[in-house]
Design a protein around this motif. Structure first.
Motif, PDB file in Angstrom:
ATOM      1  N   ALA A 146       5.184  29.273  37.813  1.00 37.00           N
ATOM      2  CA  ALA A 146       4.837  28.939  36.430  1.00 37.00           C
ATOM      3  C   ALA A 146       4.404  30.186  35.668  1.00 37.00           C
ATOM      4  CB  ALA A 146       3.731  27.890  36.409  1.00 37.00           C
ATOM      5  N   ARG A 147       3.606  31.062  36.294  1.00 34.60           N
ATOM      6  CA  ARG A 147       3.155  32.266  35.608  1.00 34.60           C
ATOM      7  C   ARG A 147       4.327  33.153  35.201  1.00 34.60           C
ATOM      8  NH1 ARG A 147      -1.218  31.889  39.371  1.00 34.60           N
ATOM      9  NH2 ARG A 147      -0.105  33.195  40.886  1.00 34.60           N
ATOM     10  N   ARG A 148       5.382  33.161  36.002  1.00 35.45           N
ATOM     11  CA  ARG A 148       6.534  33.996  35.669  1.00 35.45           C
ATOM     12  C   ARG A 148       7.283  33.474  34.438  1.00 35.45           C
ATOM     13  NH1 ARG A 148       6.543  34.392  41.321  1.00 35.45           N
ATOM     14  NH2 ARG A 148       7.981  32.630  41.605  1.00 35.45           N
ATOM     15  N   THR A 149       7.025  32.237  34.044  1.00 42.53           N
ATOM     16  CA  THR A 149       7.620  31.701  32.809  1.00 42.53           C
ATOM     17  C   THR A 149       6.741  31.966  31.596  1.00 42.53           C
ATOM     18  OG1 THR A 149       6.583  29.500  32.952  1.00 42.53           O
ATOM     19  CG2 THR A 149       8.656  29.842  34.163  1.00 42.53           C
ATOM     20  N   GLY A 150       5.567  32.525  31.842  1.00 47.27           N
ATOM     21  CA  GLY A 150       4.643  32.791  30.742  1.00 47.27           C
ATOM     22  C   GLY A 150       3.621  31.694  30.538  1.00 47.27           C
ATOM     23  N   ARG A 151       3.567  30.699  31.398  1.00 48.35           N
ATOM     24  CA  ARG A 151       2.578  29.616  31.310  1.00 48.35           C
ATOM     25  C   ARG A 151       1.823  29.520  32.624  1.00 48.35           C
ATOM     26  NH1 ARG A 151       1.480  28.683  26.408  1.00 48.35           N
ATOM     27  NH2 ARG A 151       0.218  26.989  27.308  1.00 48.35           N
ATOM     28  N   THR A 152       0.754  28.737  32.618  1.00 46.61           N
ATOM     29  CA  THR A 152       0.004  28.493  33.855  1.00 46.61           C
ATOM     30  C   THR A 152      -0.101  26.994  34.082  1.00 46.61           C
ATOM     31  OG1 THR A 152      -2.173  28.462  32.758  1.00 46.61           O
ATOM     32  CG2 THR A 152      -1.341  30.609  33.553  1.00 46.61           C
ATOM     33  N   ILE A 153      -0.291  26.624  35.343  1.00 44.19           N
ATOM     34  CA  ILE A 153      -0.471  25.225  35.724  1.00 44.19           C
ATOM     35  C   ILE A 153      -1.665  25.103  36.644  1.00 44.19           C
ATOM     36  CG2 ILE A 153       1.989  24.617  35.495  1.00 44.19           C
ATOM     37  CD1 ILE A 153       2.209  24.867  38.558  1.00 44.19           C
ATOM     38  N   SER A 154      -2.224  23.899  36.700  1.00 47.30           N
ATOM     39  CA  SER A 154      -3.252  23.567  37.672  1.00 47.30           C
ATOM     40  C   SER A 154      -2.674  22.529  38.617  1.00 47.30           C
ATOM     41  CB  SER A 154      -4.500  23.024  36.978  1.00 47.30           C
ATOM     42  OG  SER A 154      -5.060  23.993  36.113  1.00 47.30           O
ATOM     43  N   VAL A 155      -3.025  22.627  39.908  1.00 50.83           N
ATOM     44  CA  VAL A 155      -2.421  21.753  40.924  1.00 50.83           C
ATOM     45  C   VAL A 155      -3.519  21.144  41.779  1.00 50.83           C
ATOM     46  CG1 VAL A 155      -0.767  21.573  42.808  1.00 50.83           C
ATOM     47  CG2 VAL A 155      -0.391  23.246  41.004  1.00 50.83           C
ATOM     48  N   GLY A 156      -3.453  19.818  41.960  1.00 48.65           N
ATOM     49  CA  GLY A 156      -4.330  19.119  42.894  1.00 48.65           C
ATOM     50  C   GLY A 156      -3.522  18.631  44.076  1.00 48.65           C
ATOM     51  N   VAL A 157      -4.025  18.853  45.304  1.00 48.93           N
ATOM     52  CA  VAL A 157      -3.290  18.535  46.532  1.00 48.93           C
ATOM     53  C   VAL A 157      -4.027  17.449  47.302  1.00 48.93           C
ATOM     54  CG1 VAL A 157      -2.334  19.439  48.682  1.00 48.93           C
ATOM     55  CG2 VAL A 157      -2.438  20.904  46.638  1.00 48.93           C
ATOM     56  N   ALA A 158      -3.289  16.430  47.777  1.00 46.48           N
ATOM     57  CA  ALA A 158      -3.881  15.384  48.626  1.00 46.48           C
ATOM     58  C   ALA A 158      -2.861  14.953  49.653  1.00 46.48           C
ATOM     59  CB  ALA A 158      -4.332  14.193  47.791  1.00 46.48           C
ATOM     60  N   LEU A 159      -3.338  14.687  50.888  1.00 49.49           N
ATOM     61  CA  LEU A 159      -2.490  14.146  51.954  1.00 49.49           C
ATOM     62  C   LEU A 159      -2.922  12.719  52.241  1.00 49.49           C
ATOM     63  CD1 LEU A 159      -2.282  17.332  52.390  1.00 49.49           C
ATOM     64  CD2 LEU A 159      -1.610  16.738  54.731  1.00 49.49           C
ATOM     65  N   PRO A 160      -1.976  11.782  52.386  1.00 55.03           N
ATOM     66  CA  PRO A 160      -2.348  10.387  52.660  1.00 55.03           C
ATOM     67  C   PRO A 160      -3.150  10.281  53.950  1.00 55.03           C
ATOM     68  CG  PRO A 160      -0.020  10.555  52.117  1.00 55.03           C
ATOM     69  CD  PRO A 160      -0.514  11.946  52.317  1.00 55.03           C
ATOM     70  N   LEU A 161      -4.177   9.431  53.922  1.00 56.43           N
ATOM     71  CA  LEU A 161      -4.974   9.145  55.109  1.00 56.43           C
ATOM     72  C   LEU A 161      -4.410   7.900  55.790  1.00 56.43           C
ATOM     73  CD1 LEU A 161      -8.503   9.657  53.499  1.00 56.43           C
ATOM     74  CD2 LEU A 161      -7.191  11.303  54.867  1.00 56.43           C
ATOM     75  N   PRO A 162      -4.646   7.737  57.094  1.00 50.96           N
ATOM     76  CA  PRO A 162      -4.164   6.523  57.780  1.00 50.96           C
ATOM     77  C   PRO A 162      -4.681   5.262  57.097  1.00 50.96           C
ATOM     78  CG  PRO A 162      -4.896   8.149  59.371  1.00 50.96           C
ATOM     79  CD  PRO A 162      -5.298   8.677  58.020  1.00 50.96           C
ATOM     80  N   GLY A 163      -3.765   4.362  56.755  1.00 52.69           N
ATOM     81  CA  GLY A 163      -4.145   3.092  56.136  1.00 52.69           C
ATOM     82  C   GLY A 163      -4.451   3.193  54.658  1.00 52.69           C
ATOM     83  N   GLU A 164      -4.336   4.393  54.063  1.00 52.71           N
ATOM     84  CA  GLU A 164      -4.674   4.559  52.645  1.00 52.71           C
ATOM     85  C   GLU A 164      -3.496   4.158  51.769  1.00 52.71           C
ATOM     86  OE1 GLU A 164      -6.874   7.981  50.078  1.00 52.71           O
ATOM     87  OE2 GLU A 164      -5.021   8.608  51.086  1.00 52.71           O
ATOM     88  N   PRO A 165      -3.701   3.315  50.739  1.00 50.06           N
ATOM     89  CA  PRO A 165      -2.623   2.960  49.822  1.00 50.06           C
ATOM     90  C   PRO A 165      -2.122   4.198  49.086  1.00 50.06           C
ATOM     91  CG  PRO A 165      -4.488   1.463  49.562  1.00 50.06           C
ATOM     92  CD  PRO A 165      -4.956   2.595  50.419  1.00 50.06           C
ATOM     93  N   ALA A 166      -0.826   4.193  48.723  1.00 48.16           N
ATOM     94  CA  ALA A 166      -0.228   5.353  48.069  1.00 48.16           C
ATOM     95  C   ALA A 166      -0.895   5.659  46.741  1.00 48.16           C
ATOM     96  CB  ALA A 166       1.271   5.107  47.873  1.00 48.16           C
ATOM     97  N   ASP A 167      -1.277   4.619  45.979  1.00 48.32           N
ATOM     98  CA  ASP A 167      -1.900   4.892  44.691  1.00 48.32           C
ATOM     99  C   ASP A 167      -3.273   5.533  44.847  1.00 48.32           C
ATOM    100  OD1 ASP A 167      -3.047   2.649  45.769  1.00 48.32           O
ATOM    101  OD2 ASP A 167      -3.059   1.484  43.916  1.00 48.32           O
ATOM    102  N   ARG A 168      -3.958   5.254  45.967  1.00 47.65           N
ATOM    103  CA  ARG A 168      -5.250   5.889  46.213  1.00 47.65           C
ATOM    104  C   ARG A 168      -5.066   7.374  46.534  1.00 47.65           C
ATOM    105  NH1 ARG A 168     -10.314   6.599  44.953  1.00 47.65           N
ATOM    106  NH2 ARG A 168     -11.499   7.556  46.652  1.00 47.65           N
ATOM    107  N   THR A 169      -4.014   7.710  47.277  1.00 48.04           N
ATOM    108  CA  THR A 169      -3.715   9.118  47.561  1.00 48.04           C
ATOM    109  C   THR A 169      -3.422   9.864  46.269  1.00 48.04           C
ATOM    110  OG1 THR A 169      -2.746   8.424  49.677  1.00 48.04           O
ATOM    111  CG2 THR A 169      -2.289  10.671  48.946  1.00 48.04           C
ATOM    112  N   LEU A 170      -2.624   9.240  45.396  1.00 44.32           N
ATOM    113  CA  LEU A 170      -2.310   9.873  44.116  1.00 44.32           C
ATOM    114  C   LEU A 170      -3.566  10.051  43.283  1.00 44.32           C
ATOM    115  CD1 LEU A 170      -0.214  10.947  42.155  1.00 44.32           C
ATOM    116  CD2 LEU A 170       0.149   8.598  41.346  1.00 44.32           C
ATOM    117  N   HIS A 171      -4.467   9.089  43.330  1.00 41.81           N
ATOM    118  CA  HIS A 171      -5.730   9.208  42.591  1.00 41.81           C
ATOM    119  C   HIS A 171      -6.534  10.396  43.093  1.00 41.81           C
ATOM    120  CE1 HIS A 171      -9.345   8.023  40.425  1.00 41.81           C
ATOM    121  NE2 HIS A 171     -10.017   8.098  41.564  1.00 41.81           N
ATOM    122  N   ARG A 172      -6.564  10.630  44.411  1.00 41.70           N
ATOM    123  CA  ARG A 172      -7.300  11.784  44.956  1.00 41.70           C
ATOM    124  C   ARG A 172      -6.653  13.102  44.536  1.00 41.70           C
ATOM    125  NH1 ARG A 172      -7.444  12.844  49.825  1.00 41.70           N
ATOM    126  NH2 ARG A 172      -5.966  11.390  50.804  1.00 41.70           N
ATOM    127  N   ALA A 173      -5.284  13.101  44.467  1.00 39.27           N
ATOM    128  CA  ALA A 173      -4.606  14.312  43.998  1.00 39.27           C
ATOM    129  C   ALA A 173      -4.955  14.595  42.538  1.00 39.27           C
ATOM    130  CB  ALA A 173      -3.099  14.160  44.171  1.00 39.27           C
TER     131      ALA A 173
END
Length: 509
Positions: A462-489
């Motif tokens: 992204a920086r090479r295009t002249g802009r910046t981004i922020s990134v949040g990373v999350a890995l699904p936990l055993p038994g965790e619903p997908a929408d909850r993982t996305l919420h943590r990200a």
């Protein structure tokens, strides 16, 4: 005083038997009663007719004709032909069903169960198939072969008062005689080639994929033509290609396919071009007649009889080849049926291609060309706990771009950024646009550190295009619903922004 008249074979009446004129005091209306039918005579007349029939269809027609002289009913005989009950003979009615699926209607129920039905009120029977609005009662009995196996049904429907008891006994007796005569004549009539084509056309229309469609088309070509093999040669990016076999090919069929697959592209081009330029063609399979150059590969493979039919448009279609190693004599009717089949197959193939394009368009963001939320939801639902990482991505300061330079500039920024992020991802990683300036990457990783490294690679792109981004990373936990993982990200993304933007933050349990 009552006078009885009998209906003749043309739907009129004969004064020798049935119709009444009731001249009792106060009544001057003429009406039909059909009460004084001699049922033994009915059975005798039908039996005599049956003995003269030379085909199963004729036996059915003569049974209906003879019975109609005595019964004021809509009469039909339906026999099992392939996978349906097909009407072989019927009296004049407002509507006659040509074919009925097994187990459909009262006729299907009787055929499937082998048990006759006397329905005194058709409106109370949920299986009744309406033929005319004035029908009140129905008798349907199975037609069996001498071994007791149902081969069809005899059906009678009334639209006026009738004593059903004697008619049921008569119908049973006639059905028994009809079944015996049909068996003596070789059984129910075979499915005609046009009926086969109609059945296969239905299967092609319902095919869910190209593979299923081609399988149905090649199966239909063999069965309708009665030749032993069928091959589709269709246009491809690098020239004509031989379509996949409908089933496991026989040894000879495999040899024919291999000969076409090994033939020079120019030879296949000529084979397709010849069909589209001159139309369908067929050989007579006569020995000593040399094949044209484009047919040499087929001749070397042992083809002695061939029907060649163009499929689709010249620049995008191909040719249907139906062949046999026997010396046969196809007729123009066979070729006509193959032309109909080829047209139906191409129409069905075009429909599948159009639906695939519409599905692809519906699953893509029209601005960036990335997949969007619909497919993203299905993808994260299949995330593997501990192995699939979600990277929530947001463009830093995007609102100021829109406010300062306008939405067109903002759109150009998003398109350029989408291309840069895609290029920074590995093969198999997936990038989705989930909102205005929001993206999500779904990646497969061995451990969380790997996910963080890929996220940092995205910030660098992204920086090479002249802009910046922020990134949040999350890995699904055993038994965790997908929408909850996305919420943590998403929460990790907000943390990255609060920490100064242009950075990556990993969500921890």
């Amino acid at each position: 005083m009552k006078h009885v008249y009998e209906r003749n074979d043309h739907g009129g009446t004969d004064r020798s038997a049935l119709s009444t004129l009731d001249r009792s005091p106060g009544t001057r209306r003429a009406h039909l009663t059909w009460k004084n039918v001699d049922h033994e005579r009915v059975v005798r007349d039908v039996t005599v007719r049956l003995s003269m029939a030379s085909t199963a269809a004729e036996a059915c027609r003569w049974t209906v004709t003879a019975l109609a002289r005595y019964a004021p009913a809509t009469i039909s005989v339906l026999l099992q032909v392939h996978d349906r009950l097909r009407c072989i003979a019927a009296t004049g009615a407002w509507q006659v069903f040509s074919a009925v699926p097994p187990k459909s209607g009262i006729v299907g129920r009787v055929y499937a169960s082998g048990v006759g039905a006397t329905v005194v009120d058709v409106t109370a029977d949920p299986d009744y198939l309406p033929l005319r609005p004035d029908v009140t009662a129905e008798i349907c009995v199975p037609v069996r072969d001498p071994q007791g196996r149902p081969i069809g049904v005899l059906d009678l429907q009334w639209s006026g008062p009738v004593d059903l008891t004697p008619w049921r006994e008569t119908a049973d007796r006639l059905a028994e005689r009809l079944g015996a005569r049909i068996a003596a004549l070789g059984g129910p009539p075979a499915e005609s080639r046009s009926e086969k084509l109609l059945r296969h056309a239905t299967a092609m229309t319902a095919a869910p994929t190209d593979w299923d469609l081609l399988t149905a088309a090649l199966t239909a070509a063999r069965e309708v033509s009665t030749l032993s093999t069928a091959v589709l040669v269709l246009a491809g990016r690098h020239g004509p290609r031989v379509g996949a076999p409908a089933t496991v090919p026989t040894e000879w069929e495999a040899r024919v396919r291999a000969a076409l697959a090994d033939a020079p592209t120019t030879q296949l081009d000529r084979l397709v071009a010849r069909a589209h330029r001159y139309g369908a063609a067929y050989t007579l399979g006569e020995a000593g007649c040399p094949p044209t150059e484009e047919h040499l590969a087929l001749a070397r493979a042992g083809v002695r009889t061939l029907v060649s039919v163009p499929v689709g448009p010249p620049d995008d279609g191909g040719v249907l080849l139906v062949a046999d190693e026997r010396l046969l004599h196809p007729d123009p009717t066979t070729v006509n049926l193959m032309e109909l089949l080829a047209g139906q197959a191409w129409a069905a193939l075009e429909r599948l291609r159009t639906l695939a394009q519409l599905r692809e368009q519906a699953s893509l963001d029209p601005l960036t060309g990335l997949r969007h939320t619909g497919t993203f939801g299905r993808r994260i639902a299949a995330a593997t706990p501990g192995r699939t990482a979600l990277l929530a991505i947001d463009v830093d300061g995007f609102k100021s771009v829109n406010d300062t330079y306008g939405h067109q500039a903002g759109d150009r920024l998003l398109v350029g950024l989408a291309r840069a992020l895609e290029a920074a991802l590995r093969h198999g990683d997936e990038l989705y646009r989930t909102g205005g300036d929001e993206f999500v990457a779904v990646i497969e990783v061995a451990h969380p550190d790997e996910a963080v490294r890929i996220a940092e690679r995205l910030t660098g792109a992204a920086r090479r295009t002249g802009r910046t981004i922020s990134v949040g990373v999350a890995l699904p936990l055993p038994g965790e619903p997908a929408d909850r993982t996305l919420h943590r990200a998403d929460q990790a993304l907000y943390t990255a922004k609060h920490q100064g933007r242009n950075r990556v933050h990993l969500s921890t349990p």
